[in-house]
Motif scaffolding. Sequence first.
Motif, PDB file in Angstrom:
ATOM      1  N   MET A 121      17.105  80.407  21.148  1.00  0.00           N
ATOM      2  CA  MET A 121      18.001  80.186  20.430  1.00  0.00           C
ATOM      3  C   MET A 121      18.969  79.555  21.000  1.00  0.00           C
ATOM      4  SD  MET A 121      20.471  79.103  17.791  1.00  0.00           S
ATOM      5  CE  MET A 121      19.169  79.213  16.321  1.00  0.00           C
ATOM      6  N   THR A 122      19.036  80.203  21.967  1.00  0.00           N
ATOM      7  CA  THR A 122      19.972  80.394  23.188  1.00  0.00           C
ATOM      8  C   THR A 122      20.155  78.626  24.016  1.00  0.00           C
ATOM      9  OG1 THR A 122      20.521  82.135  23.648  1.00  0.00           O
ATOM     10  CG2 THR A 122      21.194  81.270  25.699  1.00  0.00           C
ATOM     11  N   LEU A 123      18.856  78.252  24.300  1.00  0.00           N
ATOM     12  CA  LEU A 123      18.742  77.439  24.753  1.00  0.00           C
ATOM     13  C   LEU A 123      18.285  75.602  23.763  1.00  0.00           C
ATOM     14  CD1 LEU A 123      14.467  77.788  26.212  1.00  0.00           C
ATOM     15  CD2 LEU A 123      16.717  77.701  28.024  1.00  0.00           C
ATOM     16  N   SER A 124      18.621  76.203  23.171  1.00  0.00           N
ATOM     17  CA  SER A 124      18.733  75.156  21.634  1.00  0.00           C
ATOM     18  C   SER A 124      20.394  74.775  21.427  1.00  0.00           C
ATOM     19  CB  SER A 124      18.256  75.843  20.454  1.00  0.00           C
ATOM     20  OG  SER A 124      17.315  75.483  20.698  1.00  0.00           O
ATOM     21  N   ALA A 125      21.677  76.133  21.704  1.00  0.00           N
ATOM     22  CA  ALA A 125      22.734  75.605  22.050  1.00  0.00           C
ATOM     23  C   ALA A 125      22.668  74.856  22.985  1.00  0.00           C
ATOM     24  CB  ALA A 125      23.094  77.175  21.703  1.00  0.00           C
ATOM     25  N   VAL A 126      22.292  75.095  24.335  1.00  0.00           N
ATOM     26  CA  VAL A 126      22.719  74.610  25.284  1.00  0.00           C
ATOM     27  C   VAL A 126      22.981  73.063  24.843  1.00  0.00           C
ATOM     28  CG1 VAL A 126      22.384  73.919  27.773  1.00  0.00           C
ATOM     29  CG2 VAL A 126      22.361  76.242  26.850  1.00  0.00           C
ATOM     30  N   ALA A 127      21.422  73.141  24.885  1.00  0.00           N
ATOM     31  CA  ALA A 127      20.647  71.514  24.348  1.00  0.00           C
ATOM     32  C   ALA A 127      21.608  71.019  23.639  1.00  0.00           C
ATOM     33  CB  ALA A 127      19.147  71.181  23.843  1.00  0.00           C
ATOM     34  N   MET A 128      22.165  71.226  22.533  1.00  0.00           N
ATOM     35  CA  MET A 128      22.684  70.685  21.395  1.00  0.00           C
ATOM     36  C   MET A 128      24.280  70.480  21.817  1.00  0.00           C
ATOM     37  SD  MET A 128      21.330  72.205  18.389  1.00  0.00           S
ATOM     38  CE  MET A 128      21.960  73.137  17.902  1.00  0.00           C
ATOM     39  N   MET A 129      24.805  71.589  22.425  1.00  0.00           N
ATOM     40  CA  MET A 129      26.284  71.143  22.543  1.00  0.00           C
ATOM     41  C   MET A 129      26.516  70.128  23.985  1.00  0.00           C
ATOM     42  SD  MET A 129      28.044  73.412  20.903  1.00  0.00           S
ATOM     43  CE  MET A 129      29.713  73.154  22.755  1.00  0.00           C
ATOM     44  N   SER A 130      25.406  69.702  24.539  1.00  0.00           N
ATOM     45  CA  SER A 130      25.344  68.477  25.433  1.00  0.00           C
ATOM     46  C   SER A 130      25.234  67.123  25.310  1.00  0.00           C
ATOM     47  CB  SER A 130      24.212  68.879  26.912  1.00  0.00           C
ATOM     48  OG  SER A 130      24.194  70.159  27.073  1.00  0.00           O
ATOM     49  N   MET A 131      24.125  67.330  23.544  1.00  0.00           N
ATOM     50  CA  MET A 131      23.885  65.861  23.373  1.00  0.00           C
ATOM     51  C   MET A 131      24.733  66.041  22.034  1.00  0.00           C
ATOM     52  SD  MET A 131      19.526  66.364  22.590  1.00  0.00           S
ATOM     53  CE  MET A 131      19.785  65.140  22.043  1.00  0.00           C
ATOM     54  N   ILE A 132      24.976  66.896  21.040  1.00  0.00           N
ATOM     55  CA  ILE A 132      25.923  65.842  19.920  1.00  0.00           C
ATOM     56  C   ILE A 132      26.856  65.356  20.600  1.00  0.00           C
ATOM     57  CG2 ILE A 132      26.597  67.155  17.487  1.00  0.00           C
ATOM     58  CD1 ILE A 132      24.075  68.989  17.869  1.00  0.00           C
ATOM     59  N   PRO A 133      27.792  66.322  21.382  1.00  0.00           N
ATOM     60  CA  PRO A 133      29.645  65.372  20.943  1.00  0.00           C
ATOM     61  C   PRO A 133      28.929  63.784  21.876  1.00  0.00           C
ATOM     62  CG  PRO A 133      29.409  67.576  21.836  1.00  0.00           C
ATOM     63  CD  PRO A 133      27.774  67.539  22.605  1.00  0.00           C
ATOM     64  N   ALA A 134      28.378  63.717  23.054  1.00  0.00           N
ATOM     65  CA  ALA A 134      27.816  62.372  23.189  1.00  0.00           C
ATOM     66  C   ALA A 134      27.734  61.269  22.235  1.00  0.00           C
ATOM     67  CB  ALA A 134      27.331  62.791  24.533  1.00  0.00           C
ATOM     68  N   VAL A 135      26.686  61.780  22.182  1.00  0.00           N
ATOM     69  CA  VAL A 135      25.717  60.985  20.991  1.00  0.00           C
ATOM     70  C   VAL A 135      26.771  60.941  18.984  1.00  0.00           C
ATOM     71  CG1 VAL A 135      23.957  61.225  18.851  1.00  0.00           C
ATOM     72  CG2 VAL A 135      23.195  62.110  20.907  1.00  0.00           C
ATOM     73  N   ASN A 136      27.368  61.384  18.686  1.00  0.00           N
ATOM     74  CA  ASN A 136      28.760  60.992  17.501  1.00  0.00           C
ATOM     75  C   ASN A 136      29.484  60.490  18.977  1.00  0.00           C
ATOM     76  OD1 ASN A 136      28.106  62.369  14.934  1.00  0.00           O
ATOM     77  ND2 ASN A 136      27.268  63.909  16.826  1.00  0.00           N
ATOM     78  N   ILE A 137      30.109  60.399  20.095  1.00  0.00           N
ATOM     79  CA  ILE A 137      30.890  59.601  20.128  1.00  0.00           C
ATOM     80  C   ILE A 137      30.399  57.597  20.215  1.00  0.00           C
ATOM     81  CG2 ILE A 137      32.456  58.336  21.627  1.00  0.00           C
ATOM     82  CD1 ILE A 137      32.416  62.008  22.101  1.00  0.00           C
ATOM     83  N   VAL A 138      29.267  57.375  21.256  1.00  0.00           N
ATOM     84  CA  VAL A 138      28.591  56.201  21.184  1.00  0.00           C
ATOM     85  C   VAL A 138      28.377  55.520  20.413  1.00  0.00           C
ATOM     86  CG1 VAL A 138      27.937  57.354  23.994  1.00  0.00           C
ATOM     87  CG2 VAL A 138      26.498  57.194  21.880  1.00  0.00           C
ATOM     88  N   CYS A 139      27.519  56.765  19.484  1.00  0.00           N
ATOM     89  CA  CYS A 139      26.939  56.054  17.553  1.00  0.00           C
ATOM     90  C   CYS A 139      28.604  55.723  17.011  1.00  0.00           C
ATOM     91  CB  CYS A 139      26.446  56.945  16.630  1.00  0.00           C
ATOM     92  SG  CYS A 139      24.380  56.934  17.919  1.00  0.00           S
ATOM     93  N   VAL A 140      29.577  56.068  16.857  1.00  0.00           N
ATOM     94  CA  VAL A 140      31.062  55.884  15.939  1.00  0.00           C
ATOM     95  C   VAL A 140      31.370  54.717  16.872  1.00  0.00           C
ATOM     96  CG1 VAL A 140      33.489  56.279  15.118  1.00  0.00           C
ATOM     97  CG2 VAL A 140      30.970  58.316  14.463  1.00  0.00           C
ATOM     98  N   LEU A 141      32.005  54.528  18.246  1.00  0.00           N
ATOM     99  CA  LEU A 141      32.659  53.998  18.217  1.00  0.00           C
ATOM    100  C   LEU A 141      31.293  52.705  19.035  1.00  0.00           C
ATOM    101  CD1 LEU A 141      33.749  55.412  22.005  1.00  0.00           C
ATOM    102  CD2 LEU A 141      34.913  54.825  19.421  1.00  0.00           C
ATOM    103  N   THR A 142      29.909  52.355  18.763  1.00  0.00           N
ATOM    104  CA  THR A 142      29.612  50.911  18.736  1.00  0.00           C
ATOM    105  C   THR A 142      29.397  50.590  17.314  1.00  0.00           C
ATOM    106  OG1 THR A 142      28.047  52.186  20.353  1.00  0.00           O
ATOM    107  CG2 THR A 142      27.206  50.013  18.820  1.00  0.00           C
ATOM    108  N   LEU A 143      28.875  51.511  16.439  1.00  0.00           N
ATOM    109  CA  LEU A 143      29.339  51.096  14.889  1.00  0.00           C
ATOM    110  C   LEU A 143      30.850  50.526  14.726  1.00  0.00           C
ATOM    111  CD1 LEU A 143      27.537  53.626  12.976  1.00  0.00           C
ATOM    112  CD2 LEU A 143      27.085  51.614  12.656  1.00  0.00           C
ATOM    113  N   SER A 144      31.986  51.116  15.204  1.00  0.00           N
ATOM    114  CA  SER A 144      33.363  50.396  15.184  1.00  0.00           C
ATOM    115  C   SER A 144      33.326  49.061  15.814  1.00  0.00           C
ATOM    116  CB  SER A 144      34.307  51.470  16.007  1.00  0.00           C
ATOM    117  OG  SER A 144      34.441  53.006  15.249  1.00  0.00           O
ATOM    118  N   ARG A 145      32.149  48.783  16.553  1.00  0.00           N
ATOM    119  CA  ARG A 145      32.480  47.722  17.345  1.00  0.00           C
ATOM    120  C   ARG A 145      31.425  46.044  16.523  1.00  0.00           C
ATOM    121  NH1 ARG A 145      32.748  46.227  23.681  1.00  0.00           N
ATOM    122  NH2 ARG A 145      32.508  44.139  24.298  1.00  0.00           N
ATOM    123  N   HIS A 146      30.737  46.753  15.847  1.00  0.00           N
ATOM    124  CA  HIS A 146      29.628  45.764  16.042  1.00  0.00           C
ATOM    125  C   HIS A 146      29.440  46.256  14.413  1.00  0.00           C
ATOM    126  CE1 HIS A 146      29.295  44.755  20.658  1.00  0.00           C
ATOM    127  NE2 HIS A 146      29.144  46.482  20.391  1.00  0.00           N
TER     128      HIS A 146
END
Length: 303
Positions: A121-146
Amino acid sequence: MSTVIYAIAPIFALIFVGFGLRRINFPGDGFWPVSERLTYYVLFPGLLVHGVAGRPIQADSLPLSGGVLLAVLVVALLARLVWPLFKLDGPAYTSLFQGAFRPNTYIALSVAAALLGPDWMTLSAVAMMSMIPAVNIVCVLTLSRHGSGGGGGVRDVLRELAKNPLILACLAGLSINLLGLSLPRMLNDLLDILGRAALPMGLLAAGAGLRFQMLDGCKRSLVASSVLHLFVLPVVAAGLVRLFGGDALAVQTAVIFTAIPVSVSSFILARQMGGDHQLMAQIITFQTMISVVTLPMMLIILT
């Protein structure tokens, strides 16, 4: 090899049980959206807080965190570079883009629980905390533009991230951990009970979200997003974690969180923001089906 296969097989079996239940309309169409919201906003946060609080932070957190974050950004750039090769319109490109790296955390956490041992769980939390913000930002910005429907800007993205229950739960658990606090016994037991329901409910919901449709001439973009996600992304992530000095457990965690299929929530985001949601549904289903083979293969090869 057999350990990986035996650990993963029941996870995908439960996904297909969810698909079968949806096909026979049991317990009814109205059940699945409600159950997914319950899992996302209540059960999974309970699992994360209970699992992370009180567990020591691993020394390899920085290599794992940096490796998966940079891998996502590298593959996002690759998805943008291959776009002209497929002559897709903007909405279709956004689906290829999301399909290239957006992770299904339900499946990732289930595999992590089966393979990573007591610190999963600790390892999973580290991975998710690193990925989820970046994934959401780039996906939403890409959808906003295209996307054809447009959408919010950076402020709206940050507002949604601040309300993301998975991020909030990880932060709560890590804060309790770092401050050396302990949860009251009653609350700890309550979160434990909620958490036990999270993984099976999440997997059933993932299966219920699968949609089998004709490919309608989009085979190349579907295959491209799947190659980027299921092969390129885990290879890059595993290589970067090793380059940054991560140990075998960190590498295995990185592969688990990057070799999984695309999230079912990608379909919802595509529909809301003017992406090609039909192509997105096909990518989700195709990746989920072939990851039965590709996920154990990547784990065996890369870890």
